[in-house]
Write a protein that holds these residues in place. Structure first.
Motif, PDB file in Angstrom:
ATOM      1  N   LEU A  99     -11.621 -32.046  -3.020  1.00 17.85           N
ATOM      2  CA  LEU A  99     -13.120 -32.437  -2.947  1.00 17.85           C
ATOM      3  C   LEU A  99     -13.952 -32.327  -3.533  1.00 17.85           C
ATOM      4  O   LEU A  99     -14.594 -31.318  -3.883  1.00 17.85           O
ATOM      5  N   GLY A 100     -14.151 -33.387  -3.987  1.00 19.62           N
ATOM      6  CA  GLY A 100     -15.039 -33.544  -5.002  1.00 19.62           C
ATOM      7  C   GLY A 100     -16.477 -34.301  -4.252  1.00 19.62           C
ATOM      8  O   GLY A 100     -16.386 -34.809  -3.238  1.00 19.62           O
ATOM      9  N   TYR A 101     -17.599 -34.021  -4.826  1.00 20.95           N
ATOM     10  CA  TYR A 101     -18.864 -33.931  -4.054  1.00 20.95           C
ATOM     11  C   TYR A 101     -20.296 -34.233  -5.077  1.00 20.95           C
ATOM     12  O   TYR A 101     -19.973 -33.830  -5.921  1.00 20.95           O
ATOM     13  N   VAL A 102     -20.883 -35.046  -4.336  1.00 21.87           N
ATOM     14  CA  VAL A 102     -22.471 -35.200  -5.269  1.00 21.87           C
ATOM     15  C   VAL A 102     -23.192 -34.529  -3.910  1.00 21.87           C
ATOM     16  O   VAL A 102     -23.894 -34.677  -3.304  1.00 21.87           O
ATOM     17  N   ALA A 103     -23.711 -32.953  -4.163  1.00 24.67           N
ATOM     18  CA  ALA A 103     -24.730 -32.075  -3.049  1.00 24.67           C
ATOM     19  C   ALA A 103     -26.376 -33.493  -2.933  1.00 24.67           C
ATOM     20  O   ALA A 103     -26.589 -33.073  -4.211  1.00 24.67           O
ATOM     21  N   PRO A 104     -26.659 -33.584  -1.880  1.00 24.27           N
ATOM     22  CA  PRO A 104     -28.098 -34.450  -1.945  1.00 24.27           C
ATOM     23  C   PRO A 104     -29.224 -33.317  -2.383  1.00 24.27           C
ATOM     24  O   PRO A 104     -28.976 -32.358  -2.082  1.00 24.27           O
ATOM     25  N   ASP A 105     -29.849 -33.666  -2.950  1.00 24.13           N
ATOM     26  CA  ASP A 105     -31.361 -32.655  -3.551  1.00 24.13           C
ATOM     27  C   ASP A 105     -31.115 -32.303  -2.596  1.00 24.13           C
ATOM     28  O   ASP A 105     -32.300 -30.875  -2.493  1.00 24.13           O
ATOM     29  N   ASP A 106     -31.746 -32.243  -1.155  1.00 25.40           N
ATOM     30  CA  ASP A 106     -31.922 -31.873   0.101  1.00 25.40           C
ATOM     31  C   ASP A 106     -31.315 -31.106   1.278  1.00 25.40           C
ATOM     32  O   ASP A 106     -31.321 -30.546   2.029  1.00 25.40           O
ATOM     33  N   PHE A 107     -29.972 -30.895   0.187  1.00 25.21           N
ATOM     34  CA  PHE A 107     -28.851 -30.252   1.523  1.00 25.21           C
ATOM     35  C   PHE A 107     -29.169 -28.520   1.464  1.00 25.21           C
ATOM     36  O   PHE A 107     -28.936 -28.637   2.648  1.00 25.21           O
ATOM     37  N   ASP A 108     -30.032 -27.411   0.757  1.00 22.78           N
ATOM     38  CA  ASP A 108     -29.832 -26.317   1.274  1.00 22.78           C
ATOM     39  C   ASP A 108     -31.430 -26.221   2.397  1.00 22.78           C
ATOM     40  O   ASP A 108     -30.925 -25.987   3.810  1.00 22.78           O
ATOM     41  N   SER A 109     -32.882 -27.277   2.539  1.00 20.38           N
ATOM     42  CA  SER A 109     -33.488 -27.247   2.861  1.00 20.38           C
ATOM     43  C   SER A 109     -32.192 -27.939   5.068  1.00 20.38           C
ATOM     44  O   SER A 109     -33.261 -27.486   5.764  1.00 20.38           O
ATOM     45  N   LYS A 110     -31.966 -29.028   4.382  1.00 17.10           N
ATOM     46  CA  LYS A 110     -31.563 -29.494   5.468  1.00 17.10           C
ATOM     47  C   LYS A 110     -30.484 -28.922   6.330  1.00 17.10           C
ATOM     48  O   LYS A 110     -30.277 -28.571   7.582  1.00 17.10           O
ATOM     49  N   TYR A 111     -29.588 -28.390   5.517  1.00 17.75           N
ATOM     50  CA  TYR A 111     -28.848 -27.057   6.493  1.00 17.75           C
ATOM     51  C   TYR A 111     -28.595 -26.308   6.269  1.00 17.75           C
ATOM     52  O   TYR A 111     -28.378 -25.430   6.748  1.00 17.75           O
ATOM     53  N   SER A 112     -29.526 -25.643   5.635  1.00 17.17           N
ATOM     54  CA  SER A 112     -29.613 -23.971   5.609  1.00 17.17           C
ATOM     55  C   SER A 112     -29.435 -23.192   6.729  1.00 17.17           C
ATOM     56  O   SER A 112     -28.976 -22.325   7.119  1.00 17.17           O
ATOM     57  N   LYS A 113     -29.582 -23.838   8.059  1.00 22.09           N
ATOM     58  CA  LYS A 113     -30.144 -23.172   9.749  1.00 22.09           C
ATOM     59  C   LYS A 113     -28.469 -22.814  10.043  1.00 22.09           C
ATOM     60  O   LYS A 113     -28.146 -22.000  10.025  1.00 22.09           O
ATOM     61  N   VAL A 114     -28.096 -23.808   9.913  1.00 23.31           N
ATOM     62  CA  VAL A 114     -26.143 -24.435  10.194  1.00 23.31           C
ATOM     63  C   VAL A 114     -25.734 -23.157   9.468  1.00 23.31           C
ATOM     64  O   VAL A 114     -24.629 -22.489   9.846  1.00 23.31           O
ATOM     65  N   ILE A 115     -25.548 -23.388   7.923  1.00 17.23           N
ATOM     66  CA  ILE A 115     -25.213 -22.611   6.916  1.00 17.23           C
ATOM     67  C   ILE A 115     -25.730 -21.279   7.149  1.00 17.23           C
ATOM     68  O   ILE A 115     -24.257 -20.426   7.758  1.00 17.23           O
ATOM     69  N   ASP A 116     -26.495 -20.624   7.643  1.00 20.59           N
ATOM     70  CA  ASP A 116     -27.542 -18.847   7.885  1.00 20.59           C
ATOM     71  C   ASP A 116     -25.655 -18.418   9.428  1.00 20.59           C
ATOM     72  O   ASP A 116     -26.075 -17.749   8.703  1.00 20.59           O
ATOM     73  N   SER A 117     -26.930 -19.721   9.934  1.00 18.81           N
ATOM     74  CA  SER A 117     -25.761 -19.051  11.424  1.00 18.81           C
ATOM     75  C   SER A 117     -24.649 -19.446  11.877  1.00 18.81           C
ATOM     76  O   SER A 117     -24.269 -18.029  12.399  1.00 18.81           O
ATOM     77  N   THR A 118     -24.124 -20.021  11.024  1.00 15.76           N
ATOM     78  CA  THR A 118     -22.327 -19.902  10.656  1.00 15.76           C
ATOM     79  C   THR A 118     -22.201 -18.863   9.746  1.00 15.76           C
ATOM     80  O   THR A 118     -20.631 -18.360   9.868  1.00 15.76           O
ATOM     81  N   SER A 119     -22.553 -18.744   8.967  1.00 17.39           N
ATOM     82  CA  SER A 119     -21.849 -18.185   7.958  1.00 17.39           C
ATOM     83  C   SER A 119     -22.099 -16.803   8.612  1.00 17.39           C
ATOM     84  O   SER A 119     -21.010 -15.212   8.051  1.00 17.39           O
ATOM     85  N   VAL A 120     -22.881 -15.956   9.469  1.00 10.58           N
ATOM     86  CA  VAL A 120     -23.125 -14.826  10.649  1.00 10.58           C
ATOM     87  C   VAL A 120     -21.553 -14.578  11.129  1.00 10.58           C
ATOM     88  O   VAL A 120     -20.812 -13.440  10.666  1.00 10.58           O
ATOM     89  N   LYS A 121     -21.225 -15.647  11.844  1.00  8.30           N
ATOM     90  CA  LYS A 121     -20.075 -15.439  12.471  1.00  8.30           C
ATOM     91  C   LYS A 121     -18.873 -15.384  12.024  1.00  8.30           C
ATOM     92  O   LYS A 121     -17.711 -14.604  12.215  1.00  8.30           O
ATOM     93  N   ILE A 122     -18.792 -15.503  10.810  1.00  3.18           N
ATOM     94  CA  ILE A 122     -17.507 -15.874   9.460  1.00  3.18           C
ATOM     95  C   ILE A 122     -17.665 -14.635   8.898  1.00  3.18           C
ATOM     96  O   ILE A 122     -16.603 -14.717   9.311  1.00  3.18           O
ATOM     97  N   GLU A 123     -18.564 -13.988   8.835  1.00  7.13           N
ATOM     98  CA  GLU A 123     -18.358 -12.632   7.874  1.00  7.13           C
ATOM     99  C   GLU A 123     -17.492 -11.525   9.240  1.00  7.13           C
ATOM    100  O   GLU A 123     -17.343 -10.680   8.590  1.00  7.13           O
ATOM    101  N   LYS A 124     -18.335 -11.969  10.209  1.00  8.16           N
ATOM    102  CA  LYS A 124     -17.643 -10.862  11.263  1.00  8.16           C
ATOM    103  C   LYS A 124     -16.360 -10.504  11.138  1.00  8.16           C
ATOM    104  O   LYS A 124     -15.213  -9.459  11.187  1.00  8.16           O
ATOM    105  N   ILE A 125     -15.382 -12.276  10.771  1.00  5.26           N
ATOM    106  CA  ILE A 125     -14.025 -12.151  11.067  1.00  5.26           C
ATOM    107  C   ILE A 125     -13.260 -11.752   9.724  1.00  5.26           C
ATOM    108  O   ILE A 125     -12.632 -11.046   9.897  1.00  5.26           O
ATOM    109  N   LEU A 126     -13.760 -12.458   8.558  1.00  5.85           N
ATOM    110  CA  LEU A 126     -13.470 -12.005   7.431  1.00  5.85           C
ATOM    111  C   LEU A 126     -13.680 -10.208   6.704  1.00  5.85           C
ATOM    112  O   LEU A 126     -13.168  -9.391   6.562  1.00  5.85           O
TER     113      LEU A 126
END
Length: 174
Positions: A99-126
């Motif tokens: 998976l090679g990619y070039v992330a857009p400049d606004d990646f963090d701001s654009k996806y931060s909410k979904v990343i944060d909320s989903t990360s919490v759920k996955i952390e519980k599983i881990l």
């Protein structure tokens, strides 16, 4: 001496690879070969032609050299051998999706909410998985904590791969 810049760097990404794999894919043509072989078995001639289509003009001997390096690293393997008129043709394939990619400049701001909320759920599983991985046998010369962390990453990697591969098939069936 005065401090001109100081910034706390938060770890938010882990890259897992072996030195052997990293060295194998450091050449852009070899990375492209892995990409080309994903879900396909091709001969060295066919790979050379596919590389040319993407701007990598390589001699067949160079392609074979790249294939040897990728095969030695375990990133590709011989999927089929054919005999035709006394000649043997090897076909190569891979079980690795690069998976090679070039992330857009606004990646963090654009996806931060979904990343944060989903990360919490996955952390519980881990957290539930982690104690099981620390009980693995210690490999001679290896740090058991590092190995345990690698094992968790490998579990996640394979689970993500299964989801990505199966979701791609379901979409193509529709």
């Amino acid at each position: 001496m005065s401090t001109l810049l100081e910034k706390e760097i938060k770890v938010n990404r882990i890259l897992t690879t072996s030195v052997k794999h990293a060295r194998a894919i450091e050449d852009p043509a070899r990375s492209k070969i892995i990409e080309i072989l994903y879900h396909r078995a091709l001969s060295a001639d066919q790979i050379a032609n596919e590389l040319k289509k993407t701007g990598y003009k390589k001699a067949l001997t160079t392609v074979r050299h790249h294939l040897d390096i990728l095969k030695d690293s375990g990133l590709i393997e011989i999927a089929k051998i054919e005999e035709s008129r006394g000649a043997i043709t090897k076909f190569y394939s891979t079980s690795t999706k690069l998976l090679g990619y070039v992330a857009p400049d606004d990646f963090d701001s654009k996806y931060s909410k979904v990343i944060d909320s989903t990360s919490v759920k996955i952390e519980k599983i881990l957290r539930a998985i982690t104690p099981k991985t620390t009980r693995t046998k210690k490999i001679k010369g290896e740090n058991s904590q590092d190995y345990s962390q690698y094992l968790v990453m490998e579990i996640m990697n394979r689970a993500m791969t299964n989801i990505m591969e199966n979701s791609g098939r379901k979409e193509s069936i529709k």
